[in-house]
Design a protein around this motif. Structure first.
Motif, mmCIF file in Angstrom:
data_model
loop_
_atom_site.group_PDB
_atom_site.id
_atom_site.type_symbol
_atom_site.label_atom_id
_atom_site.label_comp_id
_atom_site.label_asym_id
_atom_site.label_seq_id
_atom_site.Cartn_x
_atom_site.Cartn_y
_atom_site.Cartn_z
ATOM 1 N N UNK A 151 11.256 2.515 -60.982
ATOM 2 C CA UNK A 151 11.133 1.115 -61.402
ATOM 3 C C UNK A 151 10.023 0.372 -60.676
ATOM 4 N N UNK A 152 9.768 0.728 -59.410
ATOM 5 C CA UNK A 152 8.846 -0.071 -58.609
ATOM 6 C C UNK A 152 7.629 0.694 -58.105
ATOM 7 N N UNK A 153 7.501 1.984 -58.469
ATOM 8 C CA UNK A 153 6.321 2.754 -58.075
ATOM 9 C C UNK A 153 5.668 3.413 -59.287
ATOM 10 N N UNK A 154 6.389 4.348 -59.921
ATOM 11 C CA UNK A 154 5.793 5.125 -61.009
ATOM 12 C C UNK A 154 5.478 4.257 -62.228
ATOM 13 N N UNK A 155 6.450 3.475 -62.685
ATOM 14 C CA UNK A 155 6.222 2.686 -63.891
ATOM 15 C C UNK A 155 5.190 1.573 -63.677
ATOM 16 N N UNK A 156 5.241 0.830 -62.558
ATOM 17 C CA UNK A 156 4.168 -0.156 -62.321
ATOM 18 C C UNK A 156 2.787 0.477 -62.294
ATOM 19 N N UNK A 157 2.672 1.690 -61.730
ATOM 20 C CA UNK A 157 1.371 2.356 -61.716
ATOM 21 C C UNK A 157 0.931 2.710 -63.128
ATOM 22 N N UNK A 158 1.896 3.123 -63.965
ATOM 23 C CA UNK A 158 1.558 3.437 -65.353
ATOM 24 C C UNK A 158 1.094 2.193 -66.088
ATOM 25 N N UNK A 159 1.684 1.050 -65.771
ATOM 26 C CA UNK A 159 1.308 -0.192 -66.447
ATOM 27 C C UNK A 159 -0.122 -0.602 -66.136
ATOM 28 N N UNK A 160 -0.637 -0.209 -64.962
ATOM 29 C CA UNK A 160 -2.015 -0.579 -64.627
ATOM 30 C C UNK A 160 -3.021 0.103 -65.544
ATOM 31 N N UNK A 161 -2.609 1.188 -66.210
ATOM 32 C CA UNK A 161 -3.518 1.917 -67.087
ATOM 33 C C UNK A 161 -3.605 1.297 -68.478
ATOM 34 N N UNK A 162 -2.721 0.346 -68.788
ATOM 35 C CA UNK A 162 -2.702 -0.268 -70.112
ATOM 36 C C UNK A 162 -3.638 -1.461 -70.176
ATOM 37 N N UNK A 163 -4.216 -1.716 -71.334
ATOM 38 C CA UNK A 163 -4.984 -2.949 -71.501
ATOM 39 C C UNK A 163 -4.074 -4.170 -71.329
ATOM 40 N N UNK A 164 -4.604 -5.219 -70.756
ATOM 41 C CA UNK A 164 -3.836 -6.443 -70.461
ATOM 42 C C UNK A 164 -2.584 -6.060 -69.668
ATOM 43 N N UNK A 165 -2.780 -5.295 -68.596
ATOM 44 C CA UNK A 165 -1.657 -4.771 -67.822
ATOM 45 C C UNK A 165 -0.727 -5.853 -67.256
ATOM 46 N N UNK A 166 -1.217 -7.039 -66.829
ATOM 47 C CA UNK A 166 -0.274 -8.048 -66.332
ATOM 48 C C UNK A 166 0.750 -8.481 -67.380
ATOM 49 N N UNK A 167 0.362 -8.511 -68.645
ATOM 50 C CA UNK A 167 1.298 -8.899 -69.704
ATOM 51 C C UNK A 167 2.431 -7.885 -69.812
ATOM 52 N N UNK A 168 2.098 -6.598 -69.830
ATOM 53 C CA UNK A 168 3.132 -5.566 -69.928
ATOM 54 C C UNK A 168 4.004 -5.542 -68.684
ATOM 55 N N UNK A 169 3.395 -5.820 -67.545
ATOM 56 C CA UNK A 169 4.164 -5.870 -66.303
ATOM 57 C C UNK A 169 5.155 -7.029 -66.320
ATOM 58 N N UNK A 170 4.721 -8.182 -66.801
ATOM 59 C CA UNK A 170 5.622 -9.332 -66.912
ATOM 60 C C UNK A 170 6.801 -9.020 -67.828
ATOM 61 N N UNK A 171 6.498 -8.405 -68.982
ATOM 62 C CA UNK A 171 7.573 -8.073 -69.924
ATOM 63 C C UNK A 171 8.552 -7.069 -69.317
ATOM 64 N N UNK A 172 8.019 -6.056 -68.637
ATOM 65 C CA UNK A 172 8.878 -5.011 -68.082
ATOM 66 C C UNK A 172 9.817 -5.575 -67.018
ATOM 67 N N UNK A 173 9.277 -6.340 -66.080
ATOM 68 C CA UNK A 173 10.119 -6.851 -65.007
ATOM 69 C C UNK A 173 11.021 -7.989 -65.475
#
Length: 522
Positions: free
Chosen positions: A256-278
């Protein structure tokens, strides 16, 4: 069940507070765990993003040489998300006994989390029932958004196939079965006390059979659906790095706090996906926390049962929330994650299995399966199906018992990454596990001592019989063997009023996806 709910309520809100912290940290144009150019990063940090996106840091040349095997933990590569989690968010100490300092950002988020929980429960189920409409349904919206995004990424198919391919050699490991049982107990709320609490607000003739079937199927389907969401993005990450999915997959807080956040950095507009996930994690956690807190509050109010506490329930809720916040402070220290995992592995795992097994045996063989089936028929209008009768009497106790036995046989001491817990910490874990289970034999002895009888067998026989006033709370629902033999009068006290007037009028919506399986209070 109250003891287990207390332990879970303390550490579960700490997990929610960490999700709050990551949610607030995601409100930026560049995620703070995306690159290795931060003050907390070490020379071993290697970023998975393209070299062109890296800043002209003095370590860039050295880092680029490690990008060919970015997840080779055998050597020295650590990801920026791992260092952000370990060195910045937690400032992890080297030992469970070394508390260090309290992480003030986490402490602040813990306060926010408890305030949100209290405000949502300020009017009991009247307020939490409305909030749960949002906390239980909106995560499906977020999951669907992440699923659509995940399956359209390159490498998603590899991740999904890894998710769907069984590893048959694991089927003989007791830990796998124990973890599966614990997960079911978590997701359905079995042996927590939350089901009994929320069911006590139902109408007497509520169709709990229908609810149990719907919730069980929905719960398992949701878990499978969430797996597609997670592993589609992990597959994309593995494809991006050129490694196997098993090397990016993790478990527990690491996912939840290491692998998936790192995967989110690879997506375009990563802060948006990170906000939705958390945000989704926060909503899921709050739904469970509502149920835990309401369980403790309702149990206290029902047990005391006087007029003052019925009218001042809000103060009981506030007191429980404040106590939970204070007890959670040590978990926000630099050694907090060690204690959190210790509580998770011992206080709320082994205990749930034991309690649920004893509950099945007690209902079926002490209270009596025929009495229990008649009670259900009185409330539903039809007896439970034969499949459920067989499961309750034979299958469920046997499966739970064997899981318990094999878990003990194949027991392995708890570890966190490469850290081995000391013996005294493991001993504390076992004490926490036993502190809830020991309540059962202690109360049994207490009942034996206060029950009438000349011999031990007479006391045992009388102690395992229902009390004379046992039955539906309202006189209008008393029928069959519960029917009063004489006309009631105000003097004989036969009419038993419910402890909560609300409980006769308000059907519960449910506290979360794991706590909507309902029964009816007798």
């Amino acid at each position: 069940m109250m003891v287990v709910s207390t332990y879970i309520g303390i550490y579960y809100n700490v997990v929610i507070c960490i999700a709050f912290y990551y949610f607030f940290s995601s409100m930026t144009h560049v995620l703070p765990w995306a690159y290795c150019n931060n003050p907390w990063n070490t020379p071993d940090c290697a970023c998975v993003l393209d070299a062109a996106n890296l800043t002209n840091d003095s370590r860039s040349a050295a880092l680029l040489s490690n990008l060919s095997h970015p997840l080779n933990h055998t050597f020295q590569r650590t990801s920026p998300s791992e260092e952000y989690w370990r060195l910045y968010v937690l400032k992890l100490s080297d030992d469970i006994g070394n508390f260090g300092e309290v992480r003030l950002p986490l402490l602040g988020c813990l306060g926010v989390s408890w305030v949100v929980v209290f405000l949502c429960l300020i009017r009991g189920v009247k307020s939490s029932g409305k909030v749960v409409y949002f906390t239980a349904t909106f995560p499906y919206v977020v999951l669907t958004i992440l699923f659509v995004r995940g399956v359209t990424l390159e490498g998603a198919y590899t991740g999904i196939m890894y998710y769907l391919t069984p590893q048959w050699d694991k089927i003989l490991e007791a830990k796998v079965w124990g973890d599966a049982a614990s997960q079911i107990f978590y997701s359905l709320g079995c042996a927590w006390g939350g089901l009994i609490t929320m069911a006590s607000y139902n109408k007497f003739h509520n169709n709990c059979y229908r609810d149990s079937v719907i919730i069980s199927i929905t719960n398992c389907a949701t878990s499978v659906y969430a797996g597609f969401v997670i592993f589609s993005i992990l597959g994309f990450m593995a494809n991006h790095l050129g490694v196997d999915v098993s090397q990016v997959a993790d478990h527990g807080p690491g996912l939840a706090f290491v692998a998936y956040p790192e995967a989110l950095t690879l997506l375009p507009i990563s802060p948006l996906w990170s906000l939705l996930f958390f945000f989704m994690l926060i909503l899921l956690g709050l739904g469970t926390q509502f149920c835990l807190l309401e369980t403790l509050v309702t149990a206290i109010v029902d047990e005391v049962g006087n007029e003052w506490i019925l009218q001042k329930k809000i103060y009981v809720t506030l007191s429980v929330a404040v106590a939970g916040f204070l007890l959670g402070i040590p978990l926000t220290s630099q050694a907090g994650i060690y204690w959190l995992l210790l509580m998770d592995n011992y206080a709320a795992s082994f205990s749930l299995v034991v309690i649920s097994c004893i509950m099945c045996v007690s209902l079926m063989y002490i209270y009596g399966h025929q009495n229990y089936f008649q009670d259900i028929q009185m409330m539903l209008g039809f007896p439970p199906p034969l499949f459920f009768q067989i499961c309750w009497r034979f299958v469920s106790p046997a499966i739970i018992f064997f899981i318990l036995i094999f878990t003990v046989i194949q027991y392995r001491p708890i570890t966190y990454n490469h850290y081995q817990y000391p013996g005294w910490a493991v001993a504390i874990g076992f004490l926490m596990a036993l502190s809830s289970v020991i309540c059962i034999p202690l109360y049994a002895l207490f009942q034996l001592c206060r029950t009438d009888g000349d011999t031990f067998l007479q006391r045992l026989k009388n102690a395992t019989k229902p009390s004379r006033d046992w039955g539906p709370a309202l006189l209008e629902h008393r029928m069959g063997r519960y029917s009063p033999t004489i006309a009631p009068s105000p003097e004989d006290g036969l009419e038993v009023q419910p402890l909560h007037p609300d409980k006769v009028q308000i059907p519960i919506v449910g506290s979360n996806g794991s706590s909507r399986l309902q029964d009816s209070r007798i």
